[in-house]
Write a protein that holds these residues in place. Structure first.
Motif, PDB file in Angstrom:
ATOM      1  N   VAL A  77       0.825  -1.210   0.000  1.00  0.00           N
ATOM      2  CA  VAL A  77       0.000   0.000   0.000  1.00  0.00           C
ATOM      3  C   VAL A  77       0.858   1.259   0.000  1.00  0.00           C
ATOM      4  N   VAL A  78       0.465   2.227  -0.821  1.00  0.00           N
ATOM      5  CA  VAL A  78       1.067   3.564  -0.800  1.00  0.00           C
ATOM      6  C   VAL A  78      -0.010   4.556  -0.383  1.00  0.00           C
ATOM      7  N   ASP A  79       0.276   5.344   0.651  1.00  0.00           N
ATOM      8  CA  ASP A  79      -0.648   6.360   1.153  1.00  0.00           C
ATOM      9  C   ASP A  79      -0.067   7.732   0.834  1.00  0.00           C
ATOM     10  N   LEU A  80      -0.711   8.468  -0.078  1.00  0.00           N
ATOM     11  CA  LEU A  80      -0.241   9.786  -0.494  1.00  0.00           C
ATOM     12  C   LEU A  80      -0.797  10.870   0.431  1.00  0.00           C
ATOM     13  N   GLY A 107       1.894  -7.883   4.442  1.00  0.00           N
ATOM     14  CA  GLY A 107       1.895  -6.789   3.494  1.00  0.00           C
ATOM     15  C   GLY A 107       2.851  -5.688   3.917  1.00  0.00           C
ATOM     16  N   SER A 108       2.773  -4.563   3.227  1.00  0.00           N
ATOM     17  CA  SER A 108       3.639  -3.431   3.556  1.00  0.00           C
ATOM     18  C   SER A 108       2.885  -2.131   3.316  1.00  0.00           C
ATOM     19  N   VAL A 109       3.265  -1.089   4.083  1.00  0.00           N
ATOM     20  CA  VAL A 109       2.624   0.217   3.976  1.00  0.00           C
ATOM     21  C   VAL A 109       3.709   1.283   3.871  1.00  0.00           C
ATOM     22  N   LEU A 110       3.595   2.106   2.833  1.00  0.00           N
ATOM     23  CA  LEU A 110       4.539   3.201   2.628  1.00  0.00           C
ATOM     24  C   LEU A 110       3.742   4.500   2.539  1.00  0.00           C
ATOM     25  N   GLY A 111       4.057   5.447   3.408  1.00  0.00           N
ATOM     26  CA  GLY A 111       3.360   6.721   3.414  1.00  0.00           C
ATOM     27  C   GLY A 111       4.284   7.861   3.033  1.00  0.00           C
ATOM     28  N   VAL A 112       3.791   8.796   2.227  1.00  0.00           N
ATOM     29  CA  VAL A 112       4.581   9.976   1.867  1.00  0.00           C
ATOM     30  C   VAL A 112       3.779  11.233   2.152  1.00  0.00           C
ATOM     31  N   ASP A 113       4.488  12.278   2.552  1.00  0.00           N
ATOM     32  CA  ASP A 113       3.832  13.550   2.838  1.00  0.00           C
ATOM     33  C   ASP A 113       4.863  14.662   2.735  1.00  0.00           C
ATOM     34  N   LEU A 114       4.383  15.875   2.510  1.00  0.00           N
ATOM     35  CA  LEU A 114       5.287  17.020   2.443  1.00  0.00           C
ATOM     36  C   LEU A 114       5.911  17.333   3.798  1.00  0.00           C
ATOM     37  N   GLN A 115       5.218  16.969   4.869  1.00  0.00           N
ATOM     38  CA  GLN A 115       5.723  17.259   6.202  1.00  0.00           C
ATOM     39  C   GLN A 115       6.243  16.009   6.887  1.00  0.00           C
ATOM     40  N   GLU A 116       7.140  16.220   7.826  1.00  0.00           N
ATOM     41  CA  GLU A 116       7.695  15.103   8.590  1.00  0.00           C
ATOM     42  C   GLU A 116       6.645  14.590   9.557  1.00  0.00           C
ATOM     43  N   MET A 117       6.654  13.278   9.785  1.00  0.00           N
ATOM     44  CA  MET A 117       5.629  12.671  10.639  1.00  0.00           C
ATOM     45  C   MET A 117       6.240  11.853  11.757  1.00  0.00           C
ATOM     46  N   ASP A 124       6.448   2.490   6.625  1.00  0.00           N
ATOM     47  CA  ASP A 124       7.628   3.261   6.243  1.00  0.00           C
ATOM     48  C   ASP A 124       7.157   4.628   5.781  1.00  0.00           C
ATOM     49  N   LEU A 125       7.568   5.676   6.490  1.00  0.00           N
ATOM     50  CA  LEU A 125       7.092   7.030   6.210  1.00  0.00           C
ATOM     51  C   LEU A 125       8.232   7.886   5.661  1.00  0.00           C
ATOM     52  N   TYR A 126       7.940   8.613   4.573  1.00  0.00           N
ATOM     53  CA  TYR A 126       8.953   9.432   3.925  1.00  0.00           C
ATOM     54  C   TYR A 126       8.423  10.838   3.672  1.00  0.00           C
ATOM     55  N   GLN A 127       9.314  11.806   3.780  1.00  0.00           N
ATOM     56  CA  GLN A 127       8.983  13.183   3.448  1.00  0.00           C
ATOM     57  C   GLN A 127       9.271  13.374   1.957  1.00  0.00           C
ATOM     58  N   LEU A 128       8.202  13.528   1.175  1.00  0.00           N
ATOM     59  CA  LEU A 128       8.346  13.541  -0.283  1.00  0.00           C
ATOM     60  C   LEU A 128       7.165  14.256  -0.922  1.00  0.00           C
ATOM     61  N   ASP A 129       7.435  15.008  -1.981  1.00  0.00           N
ATOM     62  CA  ASP A 129       6.384  15.592  -2.809  1.00  0.00           C
ATOM     63  C   ASP A 129       6.061  14.578  -3.903  1.00  0.00           C
ATOM     64  N   PHE A 130       4.884  13.973  -3.839  1.00  0.00           N
ATOM     65  CA  PHE A 130       4.574  12.904  -4.787  1.00  0.00           C
ATOM     66  C   PHE A 130       4.453  13.421  -6.223  1.00  0.00           C
ATOM     67  N   MET A 131       4.370  14.749  -6.392  1.00  0.00           N
ATOM     68  CA  MET A 131       4.272  15.323  -7.725  1.00  0.00           C
ATOM     69  C   MET A 131       5.643  15.696  -8.317  1.00  0.00           C
TER      70      MET A 131
END
Length: 240
Positions: A77-80, A107-117, A124-131
């Motif tokens: 799973v990818v959570d934008l 399974g696995s879960v990867l989350g991305v966001d502009l802000q740190e969490m 697995d959480l990453y600070q990233l602009d998905f665009m």
């Protein structure tokens, strides 16, 4: 005084729930007071606190998954735009990311966001602009392959103008859809929040070209006075 569950009403009128009322404070707008009062009396907010979720939005993805069953054990799973993390928390449990059910696939879960969490166990959480230009490649590298589910509860900052906000979130949803096209496995699922307002036609057309089924639903956890709804597109077609 707010009654506790199970307390007796000695007035003879029968038991009923009492709402918390918030007084308007100096410097606080009336709209802010109304929002605070709604939050304090929202049963989903109370459930989230009790059950350890980072927000009431967790129940939206729970209810959507109860109906469509896309967060299955073993799913990737990818959570934008994943902050504050409620959707990731739900996904971790349902895809068995922590291997709590040893008889089920992990399974696995990867989350991305502009802000740190703050970290979430099993995600697995990453600070990233998905665009960003190479965001899809970066996500595939972190995952070690493609995803089974791409989901998004993102909303653009409110302008206070309903039609403008509608157009902004549709544009955001379309960007998330194109991202999903780049990272989804054949047969995968895309879930995203949209706002009703008349400009969804192109988005629906786009999704119907790439998925075998596109559903639009307003889960019970979505406030009735909100124009938000969710699109659930299943059966991704990698080639058209």
């Amino acid at each position: 005084m707010v009654k506790k569950p199970g307390s007796q009403n000695t007035s003879g009128r029968g038991q009923r729930d009492l709402k918390v009322k918030v007084k308007t404070a100096r410097g606080r707008k009336l709209s802010s007071t109304r929002w605070l009062q709604r939050q304090l009396n929202d049963p989903y907010v109370k459930r989230a606190r009790t059950e350890g979720y980072r927000g009431r939005a967790a129940y939206k993805i729970l209810e959507l998954d109860d109906r469509f069953r896309f967060l299955v054990p073993g799913a990737r799973v990818v959570d934008l735009g994943c902050a504050p993390g409620g959707w990731c928390q739900v996904a971790v449990k349902r895809v068995n990311a922590l291997r709590e059910r040893t008889s089920k696939a992990q399974g696995s879960v990867l989350g991305v966001d502009l802000q740190e969490m703050e970290p979430i166990a099993g995600a697995d959480l990453y600070q990233l602009d998905f665009m960003a230009d190479d965001a899809d490649q970066q996500v595939r590298a972190w995952m070690g392959g493609k995803a089974d589910v791409v989901m998004s509860d993102m909303a653009a900052s409110s302008s206070g103008h309903k039609q403008t906000d509608h157009l902004r979130i549709i544009a955001l949803c379309e960007a998330a859809a194109y991202f999903a096209f780049d990272v989804l496995e054949e047969g995968g699922t895309f879930v995203a929040k949209v706002l009703a307002g008349g400009a969804e036609g192109e988005l629906q057309k786009l999704l119907k070209q790439r998925f075998t089924k596109v559903s639009n639903i307003k889960p019970p956890a979505s406030r009735q006075d909100s124009s938000e709804k969710f699109v659930v597109a299943t059966g991704f077609r990698a080639e058209i």
